[in-house]
Design a protein around this motif. Structure first.
Motif: not given
Ligand code: HEC
Length: 158
Positions: A48, A45, A51
């Motif tokens: 992500a 998580t 990112d």
């Protein structure tokens, strides 16, 4: 005759003992630990959220302040719960955690804390501000992985 039979038996016993290895940490009987699942989920998580920010930083995505803010909030929440997710020494075959986490717990905690401080220090006011503050957090992720994660791979961090 008996000696010929005993020798291979002794060998087998030795092999079995070696395979069992030193006393292992708590491992779930079905081979999968829900604690390991949770901490891996926490890490993916975080990745992500990173990112989202690195894409903006690199110009692969347009800077979007509300998305950047949401990612920052998420990173503060997740980095602040690293400690809780690793407190108990749990392992399973999927894990890349090094056992040193639990023998150098104070240092591990300190690194988790630095990552949290770096997450709080992220500025989402503007793209230049994000560019200036994101490397601090990347460094926080990497420095912990280098020490406490097997097969350190910078590409999975950011
Ligand atoms: C205090 C230490 C520490 C910090 C800080 C940390 N990590 Fe991790 N991370 C770990 C450990 C330990 C593992 C291995 C966990 C396991 O396999 O059981 C891991 C695993 C991962 C994985 C692999 C998960 C998988 O699929 O196996 C990713 C992705 C990841 N971290 C991303 C991040 C990102 C992004 C950050 C920064 C925002 C970060 N981590 C900060 C310790 C840390």
């Amino acid at each position: 005759m008996t000696l010929r039979l005993l020798k291979p038996l002794a060998c087998l016993a030795l092999l079995a003992a070696l395979a069992a290895g030193p006393s292992a940490p708590v491992t779930a009987s079905d081979g999968v630990s829900k604690h390991v699942t949770r901490r891996i989920t926490l890490m993916t998580t975080q990745k992500a959220a990173m990112d989202v920010l690195t894409a903006m930083m690199a110009g692969r995505a347009v800077f979007d302040q509300s998305k950047a803010r949401a990612a920052r909030r998420q990173l503060i929440t997740s980095t602040s719960s690293i400690r809780k997710h690793f407190r108990k020494h749990r392992m399973d075959p999927r894990s890349h955690a090094r056992p040193q986490i639990w023998t150098s717990w104070d240092d591990f905690e300190a690194r988790a804390k630095s990552a949290e401080i770096a997450a709080r220090a992220l500025s989402t006011r503007s793209l230049p501000a994000l560019r200036r503050t994101l490397p601090g957090l990347m460094q926080g992720c990497l420095s912990c992985h280098e020490t406490y994660r097997r097969t350190p791979n910078s590409f999975t961090t950011h």
